[in-house]
Write an enzyme that holds these catalytic residues in place. Structure first.
Site, mmCIF file in Angstrom:
data_model
loop_
_atom_site.group_PDB
_atom_site.id
_atom_site.type_symbol
_atom_site.label_atom_id
_atom_site.label_comp_id
_atom_site.label_asym_id
_atom_site.label_seq_id
_atom_site.Cartn_x
_atom_site.Cartn_y
_atom_site.Cartn_z
ATOM 1 N N ASP A 1 39.101 -24.074 74.049
ATOM 2 C CA ASP A 1 38.513 -25.318 74.559
ATOM 3 C C ASP A 1 37.046 -25.203 74.921
ATOM 4 O OD1 ASP A 1 38.654 -25.442 78.061
ATOM 5 O OD2 ASP A 1 39.282 -23.698 76.910
ATOM 6 N N ASP B 1 43.321 -21.359 80.241
ATOM 7 C CA ASP B 1 42.800 -22.456 81.055
ATOM 8 C C ASP B 1 42.113 -23.502 80.178
ATOM 9 O OD1 ASP B 1 42.556 -21.353 84.248
ATOM 10 O OD2 ASP B 1 42.819 -19.862 82.677
ATOM 11 N N ASP C 1 43.833 -19.545 74.022
ATOM 12 C CA ASP C 1 43.188 -19.451 75.318
ATOM 13 C C ASP C 1 44.184 -20.017 76.337
ATOM 14 O OD1 ASP C 1 40.975 -19.269 77.249
ATOM 15 O OD2 ASP C 1 40.979 -21.456 77.120
#
Length: 224
Positions: free
Chosen positions: A173, A13, A11
């Site tokens: 995240d 961000d 991922d």
């Protein structure tokens, strides 16, 4: 494509790059355009920032009253425009991200990025940070008709990287990343250096990542 090549998809961000302050600055600029002032806090609301522009709009508007989805839709392009003009003012790579990527590449691991950030903004951010070529091919929110948590979004990144679907893990995240890995039937590694810290363990990933230095060993443990 190697039938047995280990593959790591990241991922963006909140995983590779701490973009929270720039994302929230763009959201607050949109709220100022609406005459509402700054509604989000760069630290307290960072977890929402990592869930995307619409999530930030909903959070801020919710603090002024009921959330009208037509307003969210109307303001979304303007928020992206604000962000595009200041995509990398405060954003920084998390410590060890580049070094981990280089260590993995040196061992023949295929790398890629699957992000729900629009491709153009993700590409611009990575270039501004000087790391566009470190993490392999990029699949953005608008690269396909679907996005995470649809596994097709992940598989596109794997295929572009020349990796093996059956030996893939996703480093992320958020719950979106956890759900994506579950939908794809691959291991999930969730970072603990985001806003939730080790509370992210509530999502029961196959592994937690405290620092990128630990990633190569996790890849070996989870993918063999």
């Amino acid at each position: 494509m190697s039938a047995s090549r280990q593959t790591v998809i990241f991922d963006l961000d909140g995983t590779l790059v701490d973009t929270g302050a720039d994302l929230i600055a763009a959201a607050n600029a949109s709220f100022r355009d609406m005459g509402l002032g700054d509604l989000l806090d760069p630290e307290a609301d960072k977890a929402t920032a990592f869930r995307g522009a619409r999530a930030m709009l909903r959070l801020g508007l919710g603090r002024t009253g009921a959330v009208d989805e037509t307003v969210v839709d109307r303001e979304y392009p303007g928020l992206l425009a604000h962000y595009d003009r200041a995509v990398c003012v405060h954003s920084r790579l998390y410590p060890g991200a580049v070094e981990a990527a280089e260590a993995l590449r040196g061992r023949g691991v295929a790398l890629g990025i699957a992000t729900n950030k629009p491709f153009g903004l993700a590409d611009k951010l990575l270039r501004a940070l000087g790391v566009r070529d470190h993490f392999g091919p990029l699949v953005g929110a608008d690269s396909l008709p679907v996005r995470k948590p649809d596994p097709a979004h992940l598989w596109e990144a794997v295929d572009l990287a020349g990796g093996a679907r059956e030996r893939t893990l996703l480093v992320g995240d958020t719950e979106t990343d956890r759900t994506t890995s579950r939908n794809a039937g691959v291991p999930s590694v969730l970072v603990t250096f985001g806003p939730e810290g080790r509370d992210i363990a509530r999502l029961a990933p196959e592994a937690l990542l405290d620092h990128f230095d630990d990633l190569p060993d996790l890849v070996d443990r989870l993918l063999g």
